[in-house]
Scaffold this motif. Structure first.
Motif, mmCIF file in Angstrom:
data_model
loop_
_atom_site.group_PDB
_atom_site.id
_atom_site.type_symbol
_atom_site.label_atom_id
_atom_site.label_comp_id
_atom_site.label_asym_id
_atom_site.label_seq_id
_atom_site.Cartn_x
_atom_site.Cartn_y
_atom_site.Cartn_z
ATOM 1 N N LYS A 24 109.105 80.979 -34.494
ATOM 2 C CA LYS A 24 108.035 81.684 -35.215
ATOM 3 C C LYS A 24 106.680 81.071 -34.902
ATOM 4 O O LYS A 24 105.659 81.764 -34.892
ATOM 5 C CB LYS A 24 108.325 81.615 -36.723
ATOM 6 C CG LYS A 24 107.344 82.396 -37.580
ATOM 7 C CD LYS A 24 107.699 82.257 -39.051
ATOM 8 C CE LYS A 24 106.676 82.962 -39.913
ATOM 9 N NZ LYS A 24 106.954 82.780 -41.357
ATOM 10 N N GLU A 25 106.667 79.754 -34.635
ATOM 11 C CA GLU A 25 105.423 79.068 -34.281
ATOM 12 C C GLU A 25 105.178 79.069 -32.773
ATOM 13 O O GLU A 25 104.373 78.294 -32.269
ATOM 14 C CB GLU A 25 105.466 77.627 -34.797
ATOM 15 C CG GLU A 25 105.531 77.508 -36.310
ATOM 16 C CD GLU A 25 104.298 78.071 -36.996
ATOM 17 O OE1 GLU A 25 103.199 77.970 -36.411
ATOM 18 O OE2 GLU A 25 104.441 78.625 -38.102
ATOM 19 N N ARG A 26 105.916 79.932 -32.053
ATOM 20 C CA ARG A 26 105.773 80.106 -30.601
ATOM 21 C C ARG A 26 106.205 78.848 -29.836
ATOM 22 O O ARG A 26 105.664 78.533 -28.787
ATOM 23 C CB ARG A 26 104.339 80.524 -30.232
ATOM 24 C CG ARG A 26 103.858 81.750 -30.987
ATOM 25 C CD ARG A 26 102.498 82.211 -30.531
ATOM 26 N NE ARG A 26 102.522 82.683 -29.143
ATOM 27 C CZ ARG A 26 102.955 83.894 -28.774
ATOM 28 N NH1 ARG A 26 103.416 84.748 -29.651
ATOM 29 N NH2 ARG A 26 102.930 84.233 -27.499
ATOM 30 N N GLU A 40 113.466 84.493 -24.862
ATOM 31 C CA GLU A 40 112.413 84.011 -25.756
ATOM 32 C C GLU A 40 111.037 84.131 -25.121
ATOM 33 O O GLU A 40 110.075 84.556 -25.777
ATOM 34 C CB GLU A 40 112.699 82.563 -26.154
ATOM 35 C CG GLU A 40 113.856 82.428 -27.116
ATOM 36 C CD GLU A 40 114.127 80.992 -27.524
ATOM 37 O OE1 GLU A 40 114.594 80.777 -28.653
ATOM 38 O OE2 GLU A 40 113.873 80.069 -26.722
ATOM 39 N N LEU A 92 108.085 86.559 -26.672
ATOM 40 C CA LEU A 92 106.799 86.025 -27.120
ATOM 41 C C LEU A 92 105.636 86.664 -26.361
ATOM 42 O O LEU A 92 104.553 86.843 -26.924
ATOM 43 C CB LEU A 92 106.780 84.501 -26.962
ATOM 44 C CG LEU A 92 107.654 83.744 -27.970
ATOM 45 C CD1 LEU A 92 107.658 82.253 -27.670
ATOM 46 C CD2 LEU A 92 107.186 83.998 -29.404
ATOM 47 N N GLN A 93 105.856 87.024 -25.103
ATOM 48 C CA GLN A 93 104.815 87.757 -24.396
ATOM 49 C C GLN A 93 104.631 89.146 -24.999
ATOM 50 O O GLN A 93 103.510 89.617 -25.191
ATOM 51 C CB GLN A 93 105.149 87.905 -22.904
ATOM 52 C CG GLN A 93 104.064 88.702 -22.178
ATOM 53 C CD GLN A 93 104.457 89.140 -20.779
ATOM 54 O OE1 GLN A 93 103.735 88.896 -19.841
ATOM 55 N NE2 GLN A 93 105.587 89.798 -20.635
ATOM 56 N N GLU A 97 105.211 90.026 -28.035
ATOM 57 C CA GLU A 97 104.596 89.883 -29.350
ATOM 58 C C GLU A 97 103.087 89.697 -29.247
ATOM 59 O O GLU A 97 102.324 90.305 -30.005
ATOM 60 C CB GLU A 97 105.224 88.692 -30.075
ATOM 61 C CG GLU A 97 104.766 88.534 -31.504
ATOM 62 C CD GLU A 97 105.379 87.319 -32.163
ATOM 63 O OE1 GLU A 97 106.077 87.499 -33.158
ATOM 64 O OE2 GLU A 97 105.152 86.191 -31.672
ATOM 65 N N ASP A 98 102.644 88.835 -28.332
ATOM 66 C CA ASP A 98 101.213 88.609 -28.108
ATOM 67 C C ASP A 98 101.046 87.907 -26.766
ATOM 68 O O ASP A 98 101.390 86.730 -26.628
ATOM 69 C CB ASP A 98 100.619 87.757 -29.226
ATOM 70 C CG ASP A 98 99.096 87.717 -29.186
ATOM 71 O OD1 ASP A 98 98.533 87.783 -28.067
ATOM 72 O OD2 ASP A 98 98.469 87.617 -30.253
ATOM 73 N N LYS A 127 98.347 84.579 -26.665
ATOM 74 C CA LYS A 127 98.547 83.288 -27.327
ATOM 75 C C LYS A 127 99.419 82.368 -26.478
ATOM 76 O O LYS A 127 100.351 82.821 -25.808
ATOM 77 C CB LYS A 127 99.218 83.491 -28.692
ATOM 78 C CG LYS A 127 98.321 84.120 -29.744
ATOM 79 C CD LYS A 127 99.059 84.200 -31.068
ATOM 80 C CE LYS A 127 98.178 84.808 -32.154
ATOM 81 N NZ LYS A 127 98.929 84.912 -33.442
ATOM 82 N N ILE A 159 102.322 79.712 -25.361
ATOM 83 C CA ILE A 159 103.714 79.421 -25.703
ATOM 84 C C ILE A 159 103.900 77.918 -25.494
ATOM 85 O O ILE A 159 103.467 77.373 -24.482
ATOM 86 C CB ILE A 159 104.682 80.206 -24.800
ATOM 87 C CG1 ILE A 159 104.538 81.717 -25.035
ATOM 88 C CG2 ILE A 159 106.133 79.769 -25.045
ATOM 89 C CD1 ILE A 159 105.286 82.572 -24.031
ATOM 90 N N TYR A 160 104.538 77.249 -26.466
ATOM 91 C CA TYR A 160 104.743 75.808 -26.380
ATOM 92 C C TYR A 160 106.195 75.545 -25.990
ATOM 93 O O TYR A 160 107.116 75.887 -26.732
ATOM 94 C CB TYR A 160 104.389 75.149 -27.715
ATOM 95 C CG TYR A 160 102.961 75.456 -28.127
ATOM 96 C CD1 TYR A 160 101.900 74.749 -27.575
ATOM 97 C CD2 TYR A 160 102.680 76.492 -29.004
ATOM 98 C CE1 TYR A 160 100.586 75.049 -27.911
ATOM 99 C CE2 TYR A 160 101.376 76.805 -29.347
ATOM 100 C CZ TYR A 160 100.327 76.080 -28.798
ATOM 101 O OH TYR A 160 99.028 76.403 -29.120
ATOM 102 N N ASN A 166 101.157 84.729 -20.757
ATOM 103 C CA ASN A 166 100.719 83.663 -21.675
ATOM 104 C C ASN A 166 100.529 82.332 -20.956
ATOM 105 O O ASN A 166 101.303 81.996 -20.057
ATOM 106 C CB ASN A 166 101.771 83.447 -22.765
ATOM 107 C CG ASN A 166 102.194 84.730 -23.433
ATOM 108 O OD1 ASN A 166 102.875 85.541 -22.819
ATOM 109 N ND2 ASN A 166 101.812 84.916 -24.673
#
Length: 209
Positions: free
Chosen positions: A36-38, A57, A61-62, A64-65, A68, A70-71, A104
């Protein structure tokens, strides 16, 4: 790098507080909270099931946004463990290609071990945002050969190994700023590095903590 959080702020607000008595709450699903925190976490060798999850994953995440960061936290011995080959190097390149494909910026952090193919993934993060914790160990090496099997299988494995070795060397050279010849010589034997040596080599940009 593009965007991102302030230095030293890559893992804030990861574990939310519980409401009410902790003893009455179900155990937290920590991977989901991290996601949830990327934050994507690689905490084992690159077996196919792990690769499948990581690729999904990154793609999610891409979706989703795409702006931002990704860590990507890494604690892995790559495709090997205790001198045994557990997976093909294609697993690492499936993740690497996905990292290159998504728009990202990807901030990579070694949180223990990044050996072999895992070190290659660490180095492939966004320049300026590749890091390691102080006690981390990083290691570069050439891909491991298949130890046993029928003669035809070994011949095919040797051919695959040559091609994969060239790709690993080319990828490390690209992300460390070293020449292909330099990297090719370096990976003939494993080279272990602490974070400061890894910075000099070009695998990471900074030591955290």
């Amino acid at each position: 790098g593009r965007g991102g959080k302030p230095r030293g702020g890559t893992a804030i607000h990861v574990i939310p507080s519980l409401v009410g008595d902790a003893s009455t709450q179900p155990p937290p699903d920590l991977p989901s909270f991290l996601f949830k925190e990327r934050i994507i976490y690689l905490g084992m060798s690159l077996v196919p099931s792990v690769t499948e999850l990581l690729v999904a994953e990154f793609l999610y995440l891409q979706f989703e946004d795409s702006s931002k960061p990704i860590y990507f936290y890494i604690n892995s011995t790559g495709t090997t463990k205790q001198a045994d080959r557990l997976a093909y190097d294609a697993e690492a390149f499936a993740i690497y290609d996905t990292m290159s494909y998504v728009k990202n910026p990807i901030h990579t952090v070694c949180v223990g071990t990044a050996w072999g193919e895992a070190a290659m993934l660490l180095a492939a993060g966004e320049k300026g945002h590749r890091a390691a914790l102080p006690s981390s160990t990083l290691m570069v090496k050439e891909p491991m050969a298949l130890k046993r099997g029928q003669a035809t299988d070994l011949d095919l494995a040797r051919l695959e190994l040559r091609e994969v070795r060239e790709e690993v060397v080319k990828t490390l050279a690209k992300h460390t700023g070293r020449t292909i010849d330099q990297v090719s010589k370096d990976v003939r034997r494993p080279i272990y590095m602490d974070p400061q040596r890894a910075i000099k080599y070009g695998l990471i940009d900074k030591e955290l903590g």
